[in-house]
Scaffold this motif. Structure first.
Motif, PDB file in Angstrom:
ATOM      1  N   UNK A 144      19.349 -20.622   0.702  1.00 37.15           N
ATOM      2  CA  UNK A 144      19.906 -19.718   1.981  1.00 37.15           C
ATOM      3  C   UNK A 144      20.041 -18.347   1.561  1.00 37.15           C
ATOM      4  N   UNK A 145      20.453 -17.763   0.312  1.00 40.34           N
ATOM      5  CA  UNK A 145      20.637 -16.618  -0.057  1.00 40.34           C
ATOM      6  C   UNK A 145      19.175 -15.686  -0.153  1.00 40.34           C
ATOM      7  N   UNK A 146      18.333 -16.636  -0.747  1.00 38.24           N
ATOM      8  CA  UNK A 146      16.903 -16.106  -0.696  1.00 38.24           C
ATOM      9  C   UNK A 146      16.484 -15.902   0.407  1.00 38.24           C
ATOM     10  N   UNK A 147      16.511 -16.477   1.247  1.00 38.63           N
ATOM     11  CA  UNK A 147      15.875 -16.666   2.770  1.00 38.63           C
ATOM     12  C   UNK A 147      16.376 -15.536   3.563  1.00 38.63           C
ATOM     13  N   UNK A 148      17.728 -15.268   3.524  1.00 44.36           N
ATOM     14  CA  UNK A 148      18.502 -14.027   4.012  1.00 44.36           C
ATOM     15  C   UNK A 148      18.143 -12.713   3.617  1.00 44.36           C
ATOM     16  N   UNK A 149      17.934 -12.542   2.007  1.00 44.64           N
ATOM     17  CA  UNK A 149      17.628 -11.493   1.633  1.00 44.64           C
ATOM     18  C   UNK A 149      16.103 -11.060   1.705  1.00 44.64           C
ATOM     19  N   UNK A 150      15.391 -12.182   1.886  1.00 41.80           N
ATOM     20  CA  UNK A 150      13.874 -11.970   2.508  1.00 41.80           C
ATOM     21  C   UNK A 150      13.711 -11.485   4.013  1.00 41.80           C
ATOM     22  N   UNK A 151      14.714 -12.001   4.674  1.00 46.04           N
ATOM     23  CA  UNK A 151      14.560 -11.635   6.064  1.00 46.04           C
ATOM     24  C   UNK A 151      15.061 -10.165   6.263  1.00 46.04           C
ATOM     25  N   UNK A 152      16.041  -9.756   5.485  1.00 43.85           N
ATOM     26  CA  UNK A 152      16.439  -8.293   5.375  1.00 43.85           C
ATOM     27  C   UNK A 152      15.342  -7.411   5.071  1.00 43.85           C
ATOM     28  N   UNK A 153      14.615  -7.845   3.944  1.00 46.47           N
ATOM     29  CA  UNK A 153      13.206  -7.037   3.650  1.00 46.47           C
ATOM     30  C   UNK A 153      12.311  -6.860   4.502  1.00 46.47           C
ATOM     31  N   UNK A 154      11.963  -8.177   5.306  1.00 48.69           N
ATOM     32  CA  UNK A 154      11.235  -8.327   6.024  1.00 48.69           C
ATOM     33  C   UNK A 154      11.524  -7.258   7.458  1.00 48.69           C
ATOM     34  N   UNK A 155      12.598  -7.412   7.701  1.00 46.82           N
ATOM     35  CA  UNK A 155      13.171  -6.520   8.862  1.00 46.82           C
ATOM     36  C   UNK A 155      12.936  -5.201   8.524  1.00 46.82           C
ATOM     37  N   UNK A 156      12.868  -4.447   7.453  1.00 47.98           N
ATOM     38  CA  UNK A 156      12.903  -3.345   7.124  1.00 47.98           C
ATOM     39  C   UNK A 156      11.277  -2.851   7.360  1.00 47.98           C
ATOM     40  N   UNK A 157      10.457  -3.637   7.461  1.00 46.57           N
ATOM     41  CA  UNK A 157       9.061  -3.211   7.706  1.00 46.57           C
ATOM     42  C   UNK A 157       8.704  -3.343   9.148  1.00 46.57           C
ATOM     43  N   UNK A 158       9.608  -3.853   9.979  1.00 46.37           N
ATOM     44  CA  UNK A 158       9.450  -3.777  11.452  1.00 46.37           C
ATOM     45  C   UNK A 158       9.792  -2.661  12.121  1.00 46.37           C
TER      46      UNK A 158
END
Length: 249
Positions: A144-158
């Protein structure tokens, strides 16, 4: 916690305004899970010493983390940024981590409830019970923590909400293939399987499956937990450096 609860209530109200959200977050992952059951039936799991019950639990957890949590939270962050919600929240007393965690808390809750419910159903269906519940709990938490951090990192590219679909495609299509979600690493060549242990979600999948099989030793569980933490730290670092709190001009 007061800020977290307030953000959770807001997101829950917004989520319920669009009933189509239930189709994507609830039914799409379940349909994928059913289809994967037929795929795994063709893999001769018994030949590789794999129990389909625990395997389906870890498969379900991986699918739900990617579709119900990662892709949904990525879209949430970008949408709230474009609506200037994140910018307004930062003008108050709420800290940046609380803003991100509070916004994602509703989807985190949905994903956790889904995973626990499906794990319970599959345990009854296949007649298996958790042998290492602590390992499963650690796997769920780190995932859960990994996917949330990964979502924030991906959102930074959008740049826009429309670009979220393209930005999340690599994780949606590639991550399940290399993390033991769709194809267990045991059915692959040994060298390839060992290399794929380093994939982002592989430690989480292994820990959750070991919760039912008891196959991991304490050392193995620690190694996988350390790998999950390392990936989480990497994505969190990317998000901290690149995340945008207001629309690009």
């Amino acid at each position: 916690m007061r800020h977290m609860k307030a953000l959770f209530r807001i997101e829950w109200k917004l989520f319920n305004r669009i009933k189509a959200n239930y189709i994507f977050v609830l039914f799409v992952p379940l349909m994928l899970l059913v289809s994967m059951r037929f795929v795994q039936d063709q893999m001769e799991l018994d030949k590789h010493g794999l129990n389909p019950g625990p395997l389906m639990v870890s498969t379900a957890a991986g699918i739900l983390m990617i579709f119900s949590l990662y892709s949904s939270v990525t879209g949430l962050y970008v949408a709230r940024r474009e609506e200037l919600v994140l910018k307004r929240l930062r003008t108050g007393e709420v800290s940046d981590p609380v803003i991100l965690a509070g916004g994602a808390s509703m989807y985190i809750t949905i994903a956790v409830v889904q995973i626990v419910a499906i794990a319970a159903v599959l345990s009854v269906m296949f007649g298996v019970a958790p042998r290492q519940p602590l390992a499963a709990a650690v796997g769920l938490f780190t995932g859960v923590v990994l996917m949330t951090a990964m979502a924030a990192a991906t959102a930074a590219m959008c740049r826009t909400v429309e670009s979220v679909l393209v930005a999340t495609l690599p994780a949606i299509f590639i991550l399940p293939m290399i993390s033991g979600i769709y194809i267990p690493r045991e059915v692959l060549p040994e060298a390839l399987g060992d290399a794929l242990l380093l994939a982002p979600l592989s430690p989480t999948v292994d820990l959750i499956r070991s919760g039912w099989t008891g196959e991991l030793t304490a050392g193995g569980a620690l190694i996988r937990s350390a790998l999950a933490i390392a990936w989480t730290a990497l994505f969190a670092w990317i998000a901290a450096r690149r995340f945008r709190w207001e629309p690009r001009t």
